[in-house]
Enzyme design. Structure first.
Site, PDB file in Angstrom:
ATOM      1  N   TYR A 157     -19.097  13.056 -11.961  1.00 46.54           N
ATOM      2  CA  TYR A 157     -19.078  14.274 -12.759  1.00 46.54           C
ATOM      3  C   TYR A 157     -17.778  14.454 -13.541  1.00 46.54           C
ATOM      4  O   TYR A 157     -17.743  15.178 -14.528  1.00 46.54           O
ATOM      5  CB  TYR A 157     -19.268  15.508 -11.865  1.00 46.54           C
ATOM      6  CG  TYR A 157     -20.574  15.515 -11.124  1.00 46.54           C
ATOM      7  CD1 TYR A 157     -21.794  15.497 -11.807  1.00 46.54           C
ATOM      8  CD2 TYR A 157     -20.607  15.551  -9.731  1.00 46.54           C
ATOM      9  CE1 TYR A 157     -23.004  15.501 -11.124  1.00 46.54           C
ATOM     10  CE2 TYR A 157     -21.800  15.572  -9.040  1.00 46.54           C
ATOM     11  CZ  TYR A 157     -23.003  15.537  -9.739  1.00 46.54           C
ATOM     12  OH  TYR A 157     -24.189  15.548  -9.063  1.00 46.54           O
TER      13      TYR A 157
ATOM     14  N   ARG B 150       0.791  -1.222   0.000  1.00 42.62           N
ATOM     15  CA  ARG B 150       0.000   0.000   0.000  1.00 42.62           C
ATOM     16  C   ARG B 150       0.829   1.281   0.000  1.00 42.62           C
ATOM     17  O   ARG B 150       0.628   2.161  -0.811  1.00 42.62           O
ATOM     18  CB  ARG B 150      -0.928   0.037   1.230  1.00 42.62           C
ATOM     19  CG  ARG B 150      -1.975  -1.049   1.265  1.00 42.62           C
ATOM     20  CD  ARG B 150      -2.943  -0.815   2.411  1.00 42.62           C
ATOM     21  NE  ARG B 150      -3.895  -1.906   2.581  1.00 42.62           N
ATOM     22  CZ  ARG B 150      -4.863  -1.905   3.493  1.00 42.62           C
ATOM     23  NH1 ARG B 150      -5.004  -0.883   4.306  1.00 42.62           N
ATOM     24  NH2 ARG B 150      -5.698  -2.937   3.582  1.00 42.62           N
TER      25      ARG B 150
ATOM     26  N   HIS C  66      -8.177  -3.931  -7.607  1.00 40.59           N
ATOM     27  CA  HIS C  66      -7.915  -3.302  -6.295  1.00 40.59           C
ATOM     28  C   HIS C  66      -9.163  -3.422  -5.412  1.00 40.59           C
ATOM     29  O   HIS C  66     -10.039  -2.548  -5.442  1.00 40.59           O
ATOM     30  CB  HIS C  66      -7.543  -1.830  -6.498  1.00 40.59           C
ATOM     31  CG  HIS C  66      -6.826  -1.223  -5.336  1.00 40.59           C
ATOM     32  ND1 HIS C  66      -5.558  -1.591  -4.952  1.00 40.59           N
ATOM     33  CD2 HIS C  66      -7.200  -0.252  -4.461  1.00 40.59           C
ATOM     34  CE1 HIS C  66      -5.169  -0.885  -3.914  1.00 40.59           C
ATOM     35  NE2 HIS C  66      -6.146  -0.057  -3.589  1.00 40.59           N
TER      36      HIS C  66
END
Length: 864
Positions: free
Chosen positions: A130, A40, A86
C-alpha cells in the site's frame, strides 16, 4: 564396522585435523559474532549506514527512483533489494525502509514516503503493497559521484552484480542521523545532530587539525563560562530539552554517556493545566499517556482531573487538566520526575576498517573527513582522466581544422574508414599513394592518435564551420583550466580540503535548519522545594483515613464551644488522632502495634474540612487493625536524644534516636509488645527529662527518665506505672525540673484543666502515682495529656470530626485532684478523640476570643 558401500565409492578425506571441541566452538562463535557485527548491527563510520540501509539506497539508485521521479511501491523496492543485494526476509528490509522515512525517527529522513508509515504512538506502517517511496534529496547526496570510481565495489551474494562497500557520503550521515543497534556482546546508540553544527565542526577540524573536543563542543553554561564550539549537543527529531551539559560533554570526550532528555511543555497557570508539546526521542507517546493515567488512578500523582491527547498532524499536544486548588508546580515536578524525562545512553560505537571501535567526537569527525578525502581524491583522478581524454580529442579536432582541406581530401579518397584512420595516424606513406593523392604535400603527413583519428572520421560536416571551431577552442581552454585545477587538488592536500570544505558549506546552505532540541541547566527540584512551608493540622481516623488542613483555616474560639467540622468520617469510623506539623517536616508515625513509619507531611493529601481523607495505606504500609497513635517530628532530633515510648499497659522504654534514622518503606519495629498491649504515646527526650505518665482513671506518675534505661528497638521496656484494676495509660509528656509549663489534661467528655508541672513531685518508676483529675461520670476517662504554655493554642478533635481551636490559657489553671471545666461542648454520643498543641513560637500572638457560653462559668470553681 562393515559397510555396504563398495570401497571404490568411498572417497577418503584428503586431510583430517583433530581439534578440541571448545576451541572450535570458540572460533565459530567469534566468526558468527564478527559476521553480525560487521554485516548487520553496526554502522560504518564513513557513511553511517548498516548494510541493509546501504543496499536499499543503492537499489533505489539502480532503479532510478530518485527525489525528482514519481514514487514507487515499497514492495517493488523491497523486492529489488532482497533479490539483488540483501538475501534476507522482506519484513526487516521493509522495517528499515519505513524507519528511514519517519521524520520522528530520523533527524534527516533518507526516504520520502507516501502513505501510512507509522506514528510515534507505536502504530505500525501499512503493508508494503500500500505504501510508496522514493529517495529524499539528501539521500542522493549520499550516492553522489558513486559512478566516478569513488568507492570500492564488491560482488553481491550470488556474484551476478556488484554493490558498493560504502557510499561516498557527501553528508556526515553518522552524526546527523545517528544510529542504534545490538550486536553480539556490544551495542551502539549514537544520537542525531543538527546538520549545520556538524558541518561547522568538520570545517573547524579542516581549519584546525590540532583542535580537541573542548574546541568542537559548546560547553558554555548559563553564565557564559566555557568554550563556544560549533556542536551544542544532540538534536533529536522529536525536539525536547536536554538537561545539563556535563553528560553531553562526557559522551563526546569518551564515546559514552547518559544524556537526560525532557519533554517540552507549557504551564498554563490561569487555565490550570500543563500542555505537553514535544516528547523525548524514541518515547512512545501513547504509552506515556497511559502511564500518566495509571499513576493518577493509583494516587501516585495528585491534583489531576483530566488527561487528553489532542495530537494531530500539526504536532504533539497532550493536555493535563488540574483540579481546582491543585499545586501546579508539584504536579509538574511529579510528571517531570516520572514521565517527562528519559535517558539516552550514548555509545558511539562504529566500524572502523571493519572493526568495532568506540569513538570520541573528534575521532568520528576525523574518520569521516578521511573518507571524504579519499572520495574526493578518487573522484578527481577519475575526472582528470576524463578531462585529459577529452582534451586529447579536442587537440586532434583543432589540428584537423588547421588542415581541413587535406583531411577532407584524404578521407574522401580513402578506400574505406579504416584506411582513412590509418592514413590519419601516419601509418600510410603518401608518396606511395595513387595519383589521386599526388596533390598532397609530403609535409602534410598526419600523426593523429587512434582515438583522434577515430573521432575525426566520424565528424559531421557541420562541425567544420568557423563557429564550431571557436566553440572547440573555448572548450579546450576550459579543459586545460580544469586539468590544471584537478592536478592541483591531487598534488596539494590543502586544495583538496578546500574542495571538501566548499562542498560541505554548499550543502549546509541547502539542508541546514533550526535546532529542535534545546538545553536547560540541571534543576533537580524535589516536591519539598515546591511546597510552601506552612503549619497544618493532620487528622487520622481509626480506619486509617488521613488528610491535612492549614492551621489558619481554624480561627480561635472561646472555651466551651462546639467547634466546626474538621472531618467527615464514614459510618462506623471515628477520628483517632489529630496533630500539628509543618509541611516540610519528616514525621515518625508510631502505630498501636509497635511499628514506626517515616512520612513527609506534604505527602499527606490536603483536603477540605468536610472531606473524609485518603486511605493511609496509599502512603504507608499499615497492616490490618494497625493505626497511628503517636507522631514525632524528626526535625527535632539531636544525636544525644532518645525516643521514649509508653504502652497502654504501662510499660515504658527509651531507644537511642539514631536507631530511627533509616526506616524502610514497610516500616521497622519500634517496640516489642506483649499480647493485648499497644503503643500509646511517644516523646523525644535529651536524657535529662522527667517522664510524666497519665492514666485514663486520672492518675499520674513522674520519674527521672534515666530510671528507664535505653534499650534496643526490639525490647519491650520496663514498668512505668503500676496500674490499678482495669486502668490504662492515656498519654505521656516529658518535662525538666525547671519547666514552668502546665500539664493539660482533657477527658473524653470534653472537660479539662491545667496544673503546674511543679505540682507533680518526682517519684520512683513503677509506682501508683498521684491523682491528677477526677474521672467521674461527668468527666469520663482521660483522653490525653499535654505540656502547654498559657499562650499556646490547642487543636481539639472529637471522634465525629468536630474540631476546635482555643488558647491554652482559656482553660483554667487549677491544682491536682480537681474536676476541671468544660473545654469543648460535645454532642450526645460524641467524645474527645485527640488534642495537639500549636506552640506560641509557631502561631504567634493570637487575639483572645470571647467565651462562647456564659452558662459554664459555674463550672470554673475548683472542686477538691
Amino acid at each position: 564396522m562393515s559397510s555396504d558401500v563398495p570401497d571404490s565409492d568411498v572417497t577418503p578425506a584428503a586431510e583430517v585435523d583433530r581439534v578440541r571441541v571448545e576451541n572450535e566452538m570458540e572460533q565459530s562463535y567469534i566468526d558468527y559474532a564478527m559476521s553480525v557485527i560487521a554485516g548487520r548491527a553496526l554502522p560504518d563510520v564513513r557513511d553511517g549506514l548498516k548494510p541493509v540501509h546501504r543496499r536499499i539506497l543503492y537499489a533505489m539508485h539502480e532503479m532510478g527512483v530518485s527525489s525528482n521521479t514519481s514514487h514507487r511501491k515499497c514492495s517493488s523496492i523491497v523486492g529489488e533489494t532482497m533479490g539483488d543485494y540483501h538475501p534476507h526476509g522482506d519484513s526487516p528490509i521493509y522495517d528499515t525502509l519505513v524507519r528511514m522515512a519517519q521524520d520522528f525517527s530520523m533527524r534527516y529522513p533518507l526516504v520520502d514516503g507516501q502513505g501510512n508509515f507509522g506514528s510515534m504512538d507505536g502504530d505500525p506502517a501499512a503493508a508494503m503493497r500500500y505504501t510508496e517511496a522514493r529517495m529524499a534529496p539528501i539521500a542522493e547526496e549520499m550516492l553522489a559521484d558513486i559512478e566516478k570510481d569513488t568507492v570500492d565495489f564488491q560482488s553481491n551474494y550470488d556474484d551476478r552484480l556488484t554493490e558498493p562497500e560504502v557510499l561516498p557520503a557527501k553528508v556526515p550521515n553518522l552524526l546527523i542521523n545517528g544510529s542504534s543497534g545490538i550486536a553480539v556482546g556490544m551495542s551502539t546508540n549514537i544520537p542525531p545532530h543538527n546538520f549545520g553544527e556538524v558541518v561547522d565542526a568538520v570545517v573547524k577540524l579542516i581549519d584546525e587539525p590540532d583542535c580537541d573536543v573542548d574546541d568542537l563542543v559548546d560547553t558554555r553554561d548559563s553564565r557564559g563560562n566555557g568554550t563556544a564550539g560549533p556542536i551544542k549537543g544532540p538534536d533529536f527529531p522529536t525536539g525536547g530539552t536536554i538537561v545539563g551539559r556535563e553528560a553531553v560533554y562526557s559522551a563526546y570526550a569518551t564515546g559514552r554517556g547518559r544524556v537526560t532528555v525532557r519533554a517540552k511543555y507549557e504551564l498554563e497557570r490561569d487555565e490550570g493545566r500543563i500542555v505537553l508539546t514535544e516528547i523525548p526521542f524514541q518515547e512512545n507517546k501513547a504509552r506515556m499517556v497511559e502511564r500518566i493515567a495509571e499513576d493518577v488512578n493509583e494516587g501516585k500523582i495528585e491534583g489531576v482531573s483530566d488527561l487528553r491527547d489532542e495530537s494531530d498532524r500539526n504536532g504533539v499536544r497532550v493536555v493535563v487538566e488540574l483540579k481546582r486548588g491543585a499545586n501546579i508546580d508539584v504536579v509538574e515536578n511529579q510528571l517531570k520526575k516520572h514521565h517527562f524525562e528519559s535517558t539516552f545512553g550514548v555509545i558511539n560505537l562504529a566500524l572502523v576498517d571493519g572493526q568495532p571501535k568506540v569513538l570520541t567526537l573528534k575521532e568520528t569527525l576525523e574518520e569521516y573527513l578521511a573518507h571524504r578525502k579519499e572520495v574526493v581524491r578518487r573522484r578527481s583522478q577519475y575526472e582528470l582522466a576524463e578531462a585529459e581524454d577529452r582534451a586529447h580529442i579536442l587537440e586532434g579536432r583543432l589540428k584537423a581544422l588547421d588542415q581541413v582541406d587535406a583531411v577532407v581530401d584524404l578521407i574522401r579518397n580513402s578506400e574505406d574508414r579504416d584506411a582513412a584512420k590509418a592514413a590519419l595516424q601516419g601509418e600510410l606513406d603518401l608518396e606511395e599513394l595513387d595519383a589521386e593523392f599526388e596533390h598532397l604535400d609530403a609535409q602534410t603527413a598526419f600523426d593523429f592518435s587512434g582515438d583522434q583519428a577515430d573521432h575525426i572520421v566520424r565528424m559531421q560536416l557541420g562541425s567544420l564551420t568557423s563557429m564550431e571551431s571557436a566553440e572547440i577552442e573555448s572548450e579546450y581552454e576550459d579543459l586545460q583550466a580544469e586539468i590544471e585545477r584537478l592536478e592541483t587538488i591531487l598534488d596539494d592536500e590543502s586544495e583538496l580540503l578546500a574542495v571538501i570544505k566548499e562542498e560541505l558549506q554548499a550543502m549546509k546552505a541547502e539542508y541546514d535548519d533550526e535546532r529542535r532540541t534545546n538545553f536547560v541547566e540541571s534543576d533537580e527540584i524535589t516536591n519539598e522545594d515546591l511546597i510552601p512551608e506552612e503549619d497544618v493540622v493532620v487528622v487520622i481516623t481509626e480506619d486509617d483515613y488521613i488528610k491535612r488542613m492549614p492551621v489558619d483555616r481554624f480561627d480561635p474560639q472561646g472555651r466551651g464551644g462546639k467547634g466546626i467540622i474538621g472531618a467527615d468520617p464514614k459510618e462506623g469510623d471515628r477520628v483517632s488522632k489529630v496533630f500539628r506539623a509543618n509541611t516540610h517536616d519528616y514525621l515518625l508515625s508510631f502505630t498501636n502495634q509497635g511499628q514506626v513509619y517515616k512520612l513527609k507531611t506534604y505527602e499527606i493529601p490536603e483536603m477540605s474540612r468536610t472531606a473524609r481523607g485518603k486511605s493511609a495505606v496509599n502512603l504507608i504500609d499499615l497492616d490490618d487493625g494497625e493505626e497511628i497513635t503517636a507522631v514525632v517530628n524528626t526535625d527535632d532530633f539531636e544525636p544525644e536524644e532518645s525516643i521514649a515510648m509508653v504502652t497502654r499497659n504501662g510499660y515504658v522504654k527509651r531507644t537511642n534516636a539514631e536507631e530511627f534514622e533509616n526506616i524502610l518503606s514497610t516500616g521497622i519495629i519500634a517496640a516489642d509488645l506483649e499480647e493485648g498491649d499497644e503503643l500509646v504515646d511517644v516523646e523525644v527526650t535529651d536524657r535529662t527529662k522527667d517522664l510524666v505518665i497519665a492514666t485514663e482513671r486520672g492518675m499520674t506518675i513522674r520519674f527521672d527518665e534515666s530510671e528507664a534505661r535505653e534499650m534496643g528497638r526490639n525490647a519491650r521496656g520496663v514498668g512505668g506505672i503500676d496500674l490499678q484494676g482495669d486502668d490504662r495509660v492515656a498519654g505521656m509528656v516529658a518535662a525538666d525540673s525547671e519547666d514552668d509549663r502546665c500539664l493539660l489534661t482533657v477527658t473524653r467528655n470534653g472537660y479539662g484543666k491545667r496544673t503546674r508541672l511543679s505540682e507533680y513531685r518526682r517519684q520512683s518508676r513503677y509506682g501508683k502515682g498521684l491523682i491528677d483529675i477526677k474521672t467521674d461520670e461527668r468527666n469520663g476517662p482521660v483522653s490525653t495529656v499535654k505540656a502547654v504554655g498559657a499562650d499556646d493554642h490547642l487543636m481539639i478533635m472529637s471522634e465525629r470530626g468536630q474540631i476546635m481551636r482555643i488558647r491554652a490559657g482559656d482553660v483554667s489553671e487549677v491544682g491536682r485532684n480537681t474536676k476541671g471545666v468544660v473545654v469543648m461542648k460535645l454532642e450526645e454520643g460524641d467524645r474527645v478523640a485527640s488534642v495537639d498543641v500549636v506552640p506560641e513560637s509557631v502561631d504567634g500572638e493570637a487575639d483572645r476570643a470571647e467565651a462562647s457560653d456564659d452558662g459554664d462559668e459555674e463550672e470554673d470553681q475548683d472542686e477538691q
